[in-house]
Design an enzyme around this catalytic site. Structure first.
Site, PDB file in Angstrom:
ATOM      1  N   GLY A   1       5.721  -7.893   0.546  1.00  0.00           N
ATOM      2  CA  GLY A   1       4.478  -8.375   0.424  1.00  0.00           C
ATOM      3  C   GLY A   1       4.645 -10.128   0.599  1.00  0.00           C
ATOM      4  O   GLY A   1       3.961 -10.714   1.359  1.00  0.00           O
TER       5      GLY A   1
ATOM      6  N   GLY B   1       7.417 -14.257  -5.601  1.00  0.00           N
ATOM      7  CA  GLY B   1       8.010 -12.989  -4.987  1.00  0.00           C
ATOM      8  C   GLY B   1       8.191 -12.837  -3.677  1.00  0.00           C
ATOM      9  O   GLY B   1       7.224 -12.884  -3.046  1.00  0.00           O
TER      10      GLY B   1
ATOM     11  N   ASP C   1       3.668  -3.610  -4.352  1.00  0.00           N
ATOM     12  CA  ASP C   1       3.859  -2.540  -5.625  1.00  0.00           C
ATOM     13  C   ASP C   1       3.007  -2.872  -6.890  1.00  0.00           C
ATOM     14  O   ASP C   1       2.965  -2.007  -7.601  1.00  0.00           O
ATOM     15  CB  ASP C   1       5.443  -2.525  -5.901  1.00  0.00           C
ATOM     16  CG  ASP C   1       6.060  -1.599  -4.935  1.00  0.00           C
ATOM     17  OD1 ASP C   1       5.629  -1.206  -3.629  1.00  0.00           O
ATOM     18  OD2 ASP C   1       7.127  -1.258  -4.820  1.00  0.00           O
TER      19      ASP C   1
ATOM     20  N   VAL D   1       9.633 -16.637 -12.993  1.00  0.00           N
ATOM     21  CA  VAL D   1       8.173 -16.793 -13.363  1.00  0.00           C
ATOM     22  C   VAL D   1       8.330 -16.179 -14.727  1.00  0.00           C
ATOM     23  O   VAL D   1       8.572 -14.972 -14.793  1.00  0.00           O
ATOM     24  CB  VAL D   1       6.938 -16.365 -12.562  1.00  0.00           C
ATOM     25  CG1 VAL D   1       5.765 -16.606 -13.169  1.00  0.00           C
ATOM     26  CG2 VAL D   1       7.139 -17.128 -11.099  1.00  0.00           C
TER      27      VAL D   1
ATOM     28  N   GLU E   1      17.548  10.768  -1.153  1.00  0.00           N
ATOM     29  CA  GLU E   1      18.346   9.765  -0.319  1.00  0.00           C
ATOM     30  C   GLU E   1      19.768   9.626  -1.142  1.00  0.00           C
ATOM     31  O   GLU E   1      20.884   9.892  -0.247  1.00  0.00           O
ATOM     32  CB  GLU E   1      17.684   8.377  -0.199  1.00  0.00           C
ATOM     33  CG  GLU E   1      16.854   8.159   0.872  1.00  0.00           C
ATOM     34  CD  GLU E   1      16.074   6.982   0.743  1.00  0.00           C
ATOM     35  OE1 GLU E   1      15.174   6.791   1.440  1.00  0.00           O
ATOM     36  OE2 GLU E   1      16.282   6.072   0.182  1.00  0.00           O
TER      37      GLU E   1
HETATM   38  C1  LIG Z   1      15.973   2.290  -3.308  1.00  0.00           C
HETATM   39  C2  LIG Z   1      14.583   2.350  -2.671  1.00  0.00           C
HETATM   40  C3  LIG Z   1      14.255   2.812  -1.338  1.00  0.00           C
HETATM   41  C4  LIG Z   1      12.903   2.469  -0.787  1.00  0.00           C
HETATM   42  N1  LIG Z   1      12.674   3.182   0.452  1.00  0.00           N
HETATM   43  C5  LIG Z   1      11.568   2.953   1.148  1.00  0.00           C
HETATM   44  C6  LIG Z   1      11.349   3.568   2.433  1.00  0.00           C
HETATM   45  O1  LIG Z   1      12.191   4.123   3.000  1.00  0.00           O
HETATM   46  N2  LIG Z   1      10.010   3.103   3.108  1.00  0.00           N
HETATM   47  C7  LIG Z   1       9.142   2.460   2.356  1.00  0.00           C
HETATM   48  O2  LIG Z   1       8.084   2.082   3.011  1.00  0.00           O
HETATM   49  N3  LIG Z   1       9.500   1.901   1.204  1.00  0.00           N
HETATM   50  C8  LIG Z   1      10.581   2.261   0.447  1.00  0.00           C
HETATM   51  N4  LIG Z   1      10.685   1.687  -0.853  1.00  0.00           N
HETATM   52  C9  LIG Z   1       9.776   0.886  -1.499  1.00  0.00           C
HETATM   53  C10 LIG Z   1       9.559  -0.636  -0.874  1.00  0.00           C
HETATM   54  O3  LIG Z   1      10.872  -1.006  -0.913  1.00  0.00           O
HETATM   55  C11 LIG Z   1       8.642  -1.173  -1.882  1.00  0.00           C
HETATM   56  O4  LIG Z   1       7.214  -0.591  -1.719  1.00  0.00           O
HETATM   57  C12 LIG Z   1       8.537  -2.743  -1.226  1.00  0.00           C
HETATM   58  O5  LIG Z   1       9.637  -3.469  -1.627  1.00  0.00           O
HETATM   59  C13 LIG Z   1       7.282  -3.553  -2.300  1.00  0.00           C
HETATM   60  O6  LIG Z   1       7.345  -4.561  -2.040  1.00  0.00           O
HETATM   61  P1  LIG Z   1       6.713  -5.956  -2.869  1.00  0.00           P
HETATM   62  O7  LIG Z   1       6.661  -7.177  -2.118  1.00  0.00           O
HETATM   63  O8  LIG Z   1       5.557  -5.420  -3.655  1.00  0.00           O
HETATM   64  O9  LIG Z   1       8.027  -6.134  -3.911  1.00  0.00           O
HETATM   65  P2  LIG Z   1       9.568  -6.076  -3.779  1.00  0.00           P
HETATM   66  O10 LIG Z   1      10.131  -6.076  -2.226  1.00  0.00           O
HETATM   67  O11 LIG Z   1      10.139  -5.242  -5.023  1.00  0.00           O
HETATM   68  O12 LIG Z   1      10.003  -7.752  -4.056  1.00  0.00           O
HETATM   69  C14 LIG Z   1       9.566  -8.144  -5.459  1.00  0.00           C
HETATM   70  C15 LIG Z   1      10.366  -9.555  -5.293  1.00  0.00           C
HETATM   71  O13 LIG Z   1       9.675 -10.093  -6.478  1.00  0.00           O
HETATM   72  C16 LIG Z   1      10.759 -10.921  -7.042  1.00  0.00           C
HETATM   73  N5  LIG Z   1      10.579 -11.087  -8.564  1.00  0.00           N
HETATM   74  C17 LIG Z   1      10.385 -10.109  -9.399  1.00  0.00           C
HETATM   75  N6  LIG Z   1       9.990 -10.764 -10.566  1.00  0.00           N
HETATM   76  C18 LIG Z   1       9.984 -11.934 -10.363  1.00  0.00           C
HETATM   77  C19 LIG Z   1       9.679 -13.247 -11.307  1.00  0.00           C
HETATM   78  N7  LIG Z   1       9.371 -12.971 -12.823  1.00  0.00           N
HETATM   79  N8  LIG Z   1       9.784 -14.436 -11.148  1.00  0.00           N
HETATM   80  C20 LIG Z   1      10.129 -14.527  -9.910  1.00  0.00           C
HETATM   81  N9  LIG Z   1      10.368 -13.697  -8.636  1.00  0.00           N
HETATM   82  C21 LIG Z   1      10.241 -12.203  -9.247  1.00  0.00           C
HETATM   83  C22 LIG Z   1      11.949 -10.016  -7.050  1.00  0.00           C
HETATM   84  O14 LIG Z   1      13.184 -10.630  -6.968  1.00  0.00           O
HETATM   85  C23 LIG Z   1      11.593  -9.570  -5.471  1.00  0.00           C
HETATM   86  O15 LIG Z   1      12.202 -10.508  -4.764  1.00  0.00           O
HETATM   87  C24 LIG Z   1      11.865   1.687  -1.441  1.00  0.00           C
HETATM   88  C25 LIG Z   1      12.205   1.160  -2.594  1.00  0.00           C
HETATM   89  C26 LIG Z   1      13.567   1.244  -3.264  1.00  0.00           C
HETATM   90  C27 LIG Z   1      13.584   0.716  -4.591  1.00  0.00           C
END
Ligand SMILES: Cc1cc2nc3c(=O)[nH]c(=O)nc-3n(C[C@H](O)[C@H](O)[C@H](O)COP(=O)(O)OP(=O)(O)OC[C@H]3O[C@@H](n4cnc5c(N)ncnc54)[C@H](O)[C@@H]3O)c2cc1C
Length: 458
Positions: free
Chosen positions: A21, A17, A312, A85, A177
């Site tokens: 993060g 991912g 997340d 994955v 939003e």
């Molecule tokens: C519309 C929206 C608005 C938001 N606004 C805000 C904001 O204003 N402020 C704020 O702080 N947060 C905001 N957030 C929340 C924030 O974006 C998330 O908390 C953050 O992106 C989490 O990061 P992450 O690295 O856990 O996961 P993500 O950023 O979701 O990344 C997960 C990654 O894993 C990859 N992935 C998933 N499953 C697989 C798999 N099986 N194999 C390979 N790759 C995979 C995906 O393609 C993605 O690239 C918002 C979220 C959304 C959806």
């Protein structure tokens, strides 16, 4: 194919991912004596906080998404694999990819985020798309813009059109939003562009099941948000649980609410990789009710110091409160996991002394529309702000956190153009020209006279 760590002297780290993060973990790992493989099913990192601006035609996808391999191009120790994955074998330290390939690891950093939850009504997904990816954003843009185009065409042909009611289900930050931005587009940016309809007559309604919107925010900011939404013409109904979603309408109990375009911002659940990991560990109980993996103070699931769950997908508690699923915690967890991998690989004694993960809370912000936002500032001082000041801070922070100078410049230029000239940039309808439920809404019910005539004809 199996890439074996045994063949390498340096530890192999697999990052699954490349969200907030994963990308911040990978950036940090680039400076360490390890070999890194970053796997993502997409070739790009998406800046999710600005997705709604793609959905409502202010920004284009390329301005908020960057290729993962470009972001990491300076990390000589890092390879990027675009693949999904589909399995984790925690005991064999192996990751299975959809292509059939396998990756072996010494350390695994899992940051696959979250996905929409339709609370078991997955059939609603086609009728009420949620917002999580670039594809979702362009689909929402298509539906919103198409509603106005169809109304213009219908009025040209018949002299009337169905009411332009937009329903957003869910009053969290994303719902607020989206609703504010639909109102902006209708009341500010498109007013002079149509000849037969008045876009500003569009109505936007937020349906929220809880007693208030923005439930994670302090009460005074919730109230400010409702007031600012009202100024934008957005109606908010709290305590309104949607019981059905159909083409052209939604149901709240027995009440039918017409909707030319319904959007979903109500529920989130953890990525399925959490469950895969838990099953592989033989510990289904380490998942919380949303499917997030409960991890310890070093972000490890029980008894697996070589596995880190971040962002997340991780359930991390501090002072008995779960750390929110937002970008800052994900970034901080990514950096912490990378630092810990560095220590474990180089100096386990130092790793034993490493402080537990601590979330440094700088606050939260939710934008509501043009010149309207709410902000809970927790650092460098405590304050709750709303209105223009909060909106301006929101703009500045988002420019700052965008990845890459090109994106920052592009977004800055686009915002200046949009907010000063009151014209938005990317109003493109791409794909199908049909809108679920439009035909039924656009065809007035047959009058009894018509029915009698038809009966006589048949
Ligand atoms: C519309 C929206 C608005 C938001 N606004 C805000 C904001 O204003 N402020 C704020 O702080 N947060 C905001 N957030 C929340 C924030 O974006 C998330 O908390 C953050 O992106 C989490 O990061 P992450 O690295 O856990 O996961 P993500 O950023 O979701 O990344 C997960 C990654 O894993 C990859 N992935 C998933 N499953 C697989 C798999 N099986 N194999 C390979 N790759 C995979 C995906 O393609 C993605 O690239 C918002 C979220 C959304 C959806």
């Amino acid at each position: 194919m199996a890439t074996s760590p045994a063949a390498n002297i340096r530890p192999r780290v697999v990052v699954i991912g490349a969200g907030f993060g994963g990308i911040y973990a990978a950036k940090r790992l680039g400076k360490l004596p390890v070999d890194v493989t970053v796997v993502d099913r997409k070739n790009h990192h998406t800046f999710q906080p600005l997705l709604y601006q793609v959905a409502l035609a202010v920004l284009s996808p390329g301005e908020i998404a960057q290729p993962i391999r470009s972001i990491l191009r300076d990390n000589a120790n890092t390879e990027v694999v675009m693949d999904e994955v589909i399995g984790i074998d925690a005991h064999a330290r192996r990751v299975h990819l959809k292509s059939g390939a396998e990756l072996l690891y010494d350390y695994l950093i899992l940051g696959t985020g979250s996905t929409h939850s339709y609370f078991g009504k997955d059939e609603w997904c086609k009728l009420a798309p949620g917002l999580k990816s670039i594809e979702d954003a362009t689909e929402i843009r298509r539906r919103v813009l198409l509603a106005f185009e169809l109304a213009e065409r219908q009025t040209l042909e018949t002299g009337t059109h169905p009411p332009l009611n937009f329903v957003v289900i869910g009053g969290g930050p994303t719902g607020v939003e989206l609703a504010g931005a639909i109102s902006d587009i209708a009341r500010v940016y498109m007013t002079r562009d149509f000849r037969h309809i008045d876009p500003s007559m569009a109505k936007v309604l937020i349906l929220e099941g809880a007693p208030s919107i923005l439930t994670a925010y302090p009460k005074d900011l919730q109230q400010k948000a409702v007031e600012q939404l009202a100024k934008l013409g957005v109606r908010v109904r709290t305590g309104a649980r949607v019981t059905d979603v159909q083409p052209g309408y939604v149901m709240v109990g027995d009440e039918r609410i017409e909707s030319v375009c319904t959007l979903w911002a109500a529920g989130v659940q953890a990525s399925p990789l959490g469950r895969m990991l838990a099953e592989s560990l033989g510990m289904p109980s380490c998942l919380d009710r949303r499917g997030c993996v409960q991890v310890d103070e070093h972000l490890n699931p029980p008894n697996h110091p070589e596995i880190f769950v971040i962002g997340d997908l991780a359930h991390v508690e501090e002072n008995r409160h779960q750390i929110p699923g937002t970008a800052q915690p994900a970034i901080q967890m990514g950096r912490y996991a990378a630092d810990r991998v560095g220590l474990l690989a180089k100096d386990p004694a130092a790793a034993a002394r490493q402080k537990p993960f601590h979330y440094f809370d700088k606050g939260d912000m939710a934008t509501i529309g043009r010149k309207a936002a709410v902000a809970r500032i927790a650092w460098p001082f405590h304050a709750n702000w709303s209105g223009f000041v909060a909106w301006f801070i929101w703009l500045t922070v988002h420019i700052f956190f965008l990845i890459g100078l090109r994106s920052r410049l592009a977004v800055f230029r686009q915002w200046a153009y949009t907010y000063i000239r009151k014209q938005d940039g990317v109003r493109l309808i791409v794909g199908s020209q049909s809108l679920p439920g439009w035909d039924a809404l656009a065809t007035p019910p047959a009058s009894s006279e018509d029915e009698a005539t038809m009966a006589a004809r048949s």
